[in-house]
Write a protein that holds these residues in place. Structure first.
Motif, PDB file in Angstrom:
ATOM      1  N   UNK A 195     -41.895  37.543 -54.933  1.00 45.90           N
ATOM      2  CA  UNK A 195     -43.134  38.294 -54.713  1.00 45.90           C
ATOM      3  C   UNK A 195     -43.861  38.409 -56.038  1.00 45.90           C
ATOM      4  N   UNK A 196     -45.121  37.979 -56.060  1.00 44.86           N
ATOM      5  CA  UNK A 196     -45.980  38.201 -57.212  1.00 44.86           C
ATOM      6  C   UNK A 196     -45.782  37.199 -58.337  1.00 44.86           C
ATOM      7  N   UNK A 197     -46.633  37.387 -59.337  1.00 44.78           N
ATOM      8  CA  UNK A 197     -46.602  36.558 -60.544  1.00 44.78           C
ATOM      9  C   UNK A 197     -47.214  37.381 -61.678  1.00 44.78           C
ATOM     10  N   UNK A 198     -47.247  36.805 -62.864  1.00 47.32           N
ATOM     11  CA  UNK A 198     -47.769  37.521 -64.019  1.00 47.32           C
ATOM     12  C   UNK A 198     -49.274  37.723 -63.890  1.00 47.32           C
ATOM     13  N   UNK A 199     -49.733  38.942 -64.188  1.00 41.90           N
ATOM     14  CA  UNK A 199     -51.162  39.230 -64.158  1.00 41.90           C
ATOM     15  C   UNK A 199     -51.433  40.686 -63.864  1.00 41.90           C
ATOM     16  N   UNK A 200     -52.699  41.029 -63.679  1.00 40.00           N
ATOM     17  CA  UNK A 200     -53.072  42.417 -63.419  1.00 40.00           C
ATOM     18  C   UNK A 200     -53.873  42.591 -62.140  1.00 40.00           C
ATOM     19  N   UNK A 201     -53.937  41.550 -61.315  1.00 44.01           N
ATOM     20  CA  UNK A 201     -54.652  41.648 -60.054  1.00 44.01           C
ATOM     21  C   UNK A 201     -53.719  41.996 -58.910  1.00 44.01           C
ATOM     22  N   UNK A 202     -54.231  41.905 -57.683  1.00 43.96           N
ATOM     23  CA  UNK A 202     -53.393  42.161 -56.513  1.00 43.96           C
ATOM     24  C   UNK A 202     -52.317  41.084 -56.417  1.00 43.96           C
ATOM     25  N   UNK A 203     -51.095  41.522 -56.178  1.00 40.12           N
ATOM     26  CA  UNK A 203     -50.002  40.569 -56.089  1.00 40.12           C
ATOM     27  C   UNK A 203     -49.500  40.096 -57.437  1.00 40.12           C
ATOM     28  N   UNK A 204     -49.855  40.817 -58.488  1.00 41.91           N
ATOM     29  CA  UNK A 204     -49.439  40.409 -59.825  1.00 41.91           C
ATOM     30  C   UNK A 204     -48.782  41.591 -60.558  1.00 41.91           C
ATOM     31  N   UNK A 205     -47.902  41.256 -61.518  1.00 42.40           N
ATOM     32  CA  UNK A 205     -47.173  42.279 -62.267  1.00 42.40           C
ATOM     33  C   UNK A 205     -47.219  41.961 -63.752  1.00 42.40           C
ATOM     34  N   UNK A 206     -47.159  43.029 -64.547  1.00 37.70           N
ATOM     35  CA  UNK A 206     -46.998  42.890 -65.988  1.00 37.70           C
ATOM     36  C   UNK A 206     -46.112  44.041 -66.448  1.00 37.70           C
ATOM     37  N   UNK A 207     -44.811  43.854 -66.259  1.00 37.97           N
ATOM     38  CA  UNK A 207     -43.865  44.902 -66.619  1.00 37.97           C
ATOM     39  C   UNK A 207     -43.275  45.603 -65.417  1.00 37.97           C
ATOM     40  N   UNK A 208     -42.855  44.837 -64.393  1.00 36.84           N
ATOM     41  CA  UNK A 208     -42.183  45.427 -63.227  1.00 36.84           C
ATOM     42  C   UNK A 208     -40.846  46.003 -63.674  1.00 36.84           C
ATOM     43  N   UNK A 209     -40.671  47.302 -63.487  1.00 40.93           N
ATOM     44  CA  UNK A 209     -39.458  47.966 -63.987  1.00 40.93           C
ATOM     45  C   UNK A 209     -38.686  48.665 -62.878  1.00 40.93           C
ATOM     46  N   UNK A 210     -39.152  49.840 -62.455  1.00 44.00           N
ATOM     47  CA  UNK A 210     -38.466  50.565 -61.387  1.00 44.00           C
ATOM     48  C   UNK A 210     -38.806  49.982 -60.026  1.00 44.00           C
ATOM     49  N   UNK A 211     -37.873  50.089 -59.101  1.00 44.61           N
ATOM     50  CA  UNK A 211     -38.106  49.535 -57.763  1.00 44.61           C
ATOM     51  C   UNK A 211     -37.341  50.369 -56.745  1.00 44.61           C
ATOM     52  N   UNK A 212     -37.939  50.548 -55.564  1.00 42.44           N
ATOM     53  CA  UNK A 212     -37.316  51.317 -54.487  1.00 42.44           C
ATOM     54  C   UNK A 212     -37.764  50.730 -53.160  1.00 42.44           C
ATOM     55  N   UNK A 213     -36.987  50.965 -52.108  1.00 42.28           N
ATOM     56  CA  UNK A 213     -37.297  50.439 -50.781  1.00 42.28           C
ATOM     57  C   UNK A 213     -37.279  51.577 -49.772  1.00 42.28           C
ATOM     58  N   UNK A 214     -38.062  51.402 -48.706  1.00 42.20           N
ATOM     59  CA  UNK A 214     -38.146  52.411 -47.657  1.00 42.20           C
ATOM     60  C   UNK A 214     -38.391  51.722 -46.322  1.00 42.20           C
ATOM     61  N   UNK A 215     -38.006  52.402 -45.250  1.00 42.10           N
ATOM     62  CA  UNK A 215     -38.221  51.876 -43.907  1.00 42.10           C
ATOM     63  C   UNK A 215     -39.691  51.992 -43.529  1.00 42.10           C
ATOM     64  N   UNK A 216     -40.183  51.109 -42.646  1.00 42.71           N
ATOM     65  CA  UNK A 216     -39.426  50.034 -41.996  1.00 42.71           C
ATOM     66  C   UNK A 216     -39.202  48.816 -42.898  1.00 42.71           C
ATOM     67  N   UNK A 217     -40.166  48.488 -43.740  1.00 43.92           N
ATOM     68  CA  UNK A 217     -40.009  47.357 -44.661  1.00 43.92           C
ATOM     69  C   UNK A 217     -41.032  47.495 -45.782  1.00 43.92           C
ATOM     70  N   UNK A 218     -40.721  48.417 -46.698  1.00 46.91           N
ATOM     71  CA  UNK A 218     -41.638  48.654 -47.813  1.00 46.91           C
ATOM     72  C   UNK A 218     -40.869  48.596 -49.127  1.00 46.91           C
ATOM     73  N   UNK A 219     -41.561  48.115 -50.148  1.00 43.42           N
ATOM     74  CA  UNK A 219     -40.999  48.083 -51.494  1.00 43.42           C
ATOM     75  C   UNK A 219     -42.042  48.639 -52.453  1.00 43.42           C
ATOM     76  N   UNK A 220     -41.612  49.578 -53.306  1.00 46.47           N
ATOM     77  CA  UNK A 220     -42.496  50.148 -54.323  1.00 46.47           C
ATOM     78  C   UNK A 220     -41.974  49.730 -55.692  1.00 46.47           C
ATOM     79  N   UNK A 221     -42.892  49.294 -56.578  1.00 44.76           N
ATOM     80  CA  UNK A 221     -42.518  48.785 -57.892  1.00 44.76           C
ATOM     81  C   UNK A 221     -43.413  49.429 -58.945  1.00 44.76           C
ATOM     82  N   UNK A 222     -42.804  49.921 -60.030  1.00 42.00           N
ATOM     83  CA  UNK A 222     -43.612  50.439 -61.133  1.00 42.00           C
ATOM     84  C   UNK A 222     -44.104  49.258 -61.975  1.00 42.00           C
ATOM     85  N   UNK A 223     -45.410  49.102 -62.052  1.00 43.09           N
ATOM     86  CA  UNK A 223     -46.045  48.026 -62.843  1.00 43.09           C
ATOM     87  C   UNK A 223     -46.547  48.681 -64.125  1.00 43.09           C
TER      88      UNK A 223
END
Length: 457
Positions: A195-223
């Motif tokens: 999921x994603x690639x380097x950058x600052x737009x939608x679908x992009x990350x620059x420093x993905x660190x913390x991550x958590x998951x929740x039902x039904x199918x969600x993922x939260x990532x600290x960028x």
């Protein structure tokens, strides 16, 4: 009893004293009686000491015999437990071997039958097309039936997995009888999605660190470098974003929990709308904080890691329950399980970037942290440069460990006692956070510039 010289009268002038024999006898008899009384008292004391010694010796022998019996019973119990576990482990392995051998046999038979049918088709087609054996007029008559037979599908052979889960025995301590070892299944994992690639737009990350998951199918990532928390599904769709300076993120049944450096903020899972926030210090407590890590216990309580070597535990609404001083900086946290005989007890795993190891602690009712053990990841024969994100399930704990080289980092799996089971993933770019997806079947890795999803083969 008198001096014979005193019998003669001439000796009395020597002033020898004379006493009545009865008087002297009585006196000496009494003296002897007194001595007898003293000696009898000593004899009675000696007899009492003898009886005491007899009792002590009897009690000692009884206790020694009881201790010996207890040891024999414990040894017999341990031997029985070892035999039981050993027999069960042997049975499990033999059962899996038989089941897998039957699977191999069936697969081999199916492939052999398919090979035979395909060979017959090829031979039939060769015979029909051989002009030396089949004249043109005969060929044209046989062609439709031969073509139909040749084109009829045989069925694709089932694809055997290149790698299969397999049993492995983890040895326990040689003494103590608490954990004598156990049989575990070693799973093989493969990367199934990025999921994603380097950058600052939608679908992009620059420093993905913390991550958590929740039902039904969600993922939260600290960028972190982009100053936001990104939310999507495990396929990388349905993007949402929360603008916040965030070090870590976790999930409770109803909320996203985000660690801002100075406070913990709560957001609705459904619409990512702000709900509230809470502090980790009381109003009258003058202490600097830098909140860097989060974990959630099975009862919903939130564990917050503070850079000041402090953990705080909060109820789901943020009320502070306890403050715990620890030995290291809690850069990453995970709630895992510790094997206690036949029970699993919740404990806390902590990794500090500078320690190259993971601490497993238990917190008592007095808010005192007790270190249970340490885990020291080894990558390609060398200690990991640092230990980062973690997540856990009933089988143990998964740890992201790095080397000095990008694209050479690993995720390792350890059991509840901290024993190495397997390398789950390697050649990661620069991993930080780990979490299981909401279904518990896949592993998501926040790999700095993307999120990588792994599944069991």
């Amino acid at each position: 009893m008198i001096c014979k010289d005193c019998v003669r009268s001439y000796h009395h002038d020597q002033e020898h004293a004379a006493y009545d024999i009865r008087e002297i006898s009585d006196r000496y008899r009494q003296n002897l009686r007194d001595q007898i009384q003293v000696v009898d008292t000593e004899r009675q004391a000696t007899e009492q000491a003898w009886q005491t010694l007899e009792k002590v010796e009897k009690d000692y022998k009884r206790k020694v015999d009881q201790a010996l019996e207890n040891v024999k019973e414990a040894v017999a119990k341990i031997i029985k437990e070892v035999e039981t576990k050993g027999k069960q482990a042997v049975h499990d392995i033999e059962h899996q071997r038989e089941r897998r051998s039957q699977s191999f046999h069936d697969e081999r038979a199916e492939l052999q039958e398919q090979k035979k049918r395909l060979s017959e088709k090829i031979e039939e087609a060769k015979r029909v097309t051989d002009i030396t054996r089949t004249p043109n007029n005969t060929f044209l008559l046989q062609y439709p039936a031969a073509l139909e037979k040749f084109q009829k599908p045989v069925g694709a052979p089932s694809k055997m997995q290149a790698q299969l889960s397999y049993p492995m025995f983890l040895e326990g301590p040689s003494v103590g009888g608490i954990d004598l070892g156990k049989l575990v299944m070693v799973d093989t994992w493969k990367q199934v999605h990025t999921i994603g690639r380097k950058g600052n737009g939608e679908g992009e990350f620059e420093g993905a660190r913390g991550i958590a998951a929740a039902k039904p199918d969600k993922i939260a990532v600290t960028d972190r470098k982009n100053g936001r928390v990104v939310i999507c599904n495990s396929q990388g769709n349905n993007w949402k974003s929360i603008s916040i300076e965030a070090n870590d993120v976790a999930a409770t049944p109803k909320r996203w929990v985000i660690a801002n450096p100075t406070a913990v903020q709560l957001y609705n899972k459904e619409d990512a709308e702000y709900v509230s926030e809470f502090k980790t210090v009381s109003e009258d407590e003058k202490r600097r904080v830098n909140l860097i890590a989060l974990a959630v216990k099975t009862n919903g309580n939130i564990i917050v890691g503070d850079d000041m070597k402090v953990l705080t535990e909060h109820s789901p609404d943020g009320s502070i329950l306890r403050t715990i001083r620890i030995e290291i900086k809690p850069f990453f946290l995970a709630v895992m399980y510790d094997q206690r005989f036949d029970q699993l007890v919740e404990v806390i795993a902590i990794s500090d970037l500078n320690q190259r190891k993971v601490f497993i602690i238990e917190v008592s009712d007095t808010d005192v942290a007790t270190k249970l053990r340490e885990i020291h990841p080894i990558l390609e024969g060398k200690p990991a440069m640092d230990c980062r994100g973690m997540c856990a399930d009933d089988s143990g704990i998964y740890i992201a460990a790095t080397t000095k080289t990008f694209n050479k980092c690993h995720v390792h799996h350890y059991d509840t006692r901290g024993r190495f089971i397997a390398c789950v993933a390697k050649d990661l770019y620069n991993p930080y956070g780990l979490t299981f997806t909401a279904d518990g079947q896949r592993l998501a890795v926040a790999d700095c510039q993307s999120v990588k999803i792994y599944a069991k083969e």
